[in-house]
Design a protein around this motif. Structure first.
Motif, short mmCIF file in Angstrom:
data_model
loop_
_atom_site.label_atom_id
_atom_site.label_comp_id
_atom_site.label_asym_id
_atom_site.label_seq_id
_atom_site.Cartn_x
_atom_site.Cartn_y
_atom_site.Cartn_z
N ALA A 1 0.79 -1.25 0.12
CA ALA A 1 0.05 0.00 -0.15
C ALA A 1 0.83 1.26 -0.11
O ALA A 1 2.12 1.29 0.40
N VAL A 2 0.23 2.25 -0.64
CA VAL A 2 0.69 3.57 -0.57
C VAL A 2 -0.20 4.52 0.13
O VAL A 2 -1.38 4.56 -0.46
N ILE A 3 0.04 5.47 1.03
CA ILE A 3 -0.81 6.34 1.54
C ILE A 3 -0.38 7.66 1.18
O ILE A 3 0.74 7.99 1.48
N HIS A 4 -1.29 8.46 1.01
CA HIS A 4 -1.24 10.07 0.53
C HIS A 4 -2.17 10.80 1.42
O HIS A 4 -3.21 10.36 1.82
N ILE A 5 -1.78 12.05 2.08
CA ILE A 5 -2.76 12.79 2.55
C ILE A 5 -2.72 14.06 1.93
O ILE A 5 -1.65 14.41 1.35
N ARG A 6 -3.64 14.69 1.95
CA ARG A 6 -3.78 16.12 1.42
C ARG A 6 -2.89 17.04 2.20
O ARG A 6 -3.08 17.02 3.62
N GLN A 7 -2.18 17.88 1.58
CA GLN A 7 -1.04 18.78 2.39
C GLN A 7 -1.83 19.74 3.27
O GLN A 7 -1.32 19.99 4.40
N SER A 8 -3.10 20.15 2.87
CA SER A 8 -3.71 20.92 3.84
C SER A 8 -4.17 20.37 5.26
O SER A 8 -4.16 20.87 6.10
N PHE A 9 -4.12 18.96 5.20
CA PHE A 9 -4.29 18.30 6.42
C PHE A 9 -3.31 17.58 7.04
O PHE A 9 -3.17 17.00 8.12
N ALA A 10 -1.94 17.93 6.44
CA ALA A 10 -0.81 17.41 6.85
C ALA A 10 -0.12 18.02 8.11
O ALA A 10 0.68 17.73 8.68
#
Length: 79
Positions: free
Chosen positions: A69-78
């Motif tokens: 798996a690869v997980i990304h988060i939205r920068q505004s939520f980082a």
């Protein structure tokens, strides 16, 4: 969550929308669809086209990767 293991509950149009994102069919629509559904993080298998798209999009930050798996988060939520 946008689509999970209960795909039959979402209906054909949402499943089609999901696969259009997964396969990066229309790059101009990806962030619009993710915004419309208020998606703040994603998890996909590492070889999916969407992973490569999100890797190149400054709005998304890759925070985890392994063979499954690869997980990304939205920068505004980082933050």
């Amino acid at each position: 969550m946008f689509i999970d293991g209960r795909a039959d509950l979402y209906g054909a149009s949402k499943i089609q929308e999901y696969f259009s994102i997964l396969n990066v069919e229309k790059t101009s629509n990806i962030n619009k669809i993710l915004n419309d559904h208020q998606i703040s993080w994603t998890i996909f298998p590492p070889n999916e086209k969407i992973v490569f798209f999100l890797n190149g999009d400054a709005e998304w930050k890759r925070v985890f990767e392994d063979q499954d798996a690869v997980i990304h988060i939205r920068q505004s939520f980082a933050n």
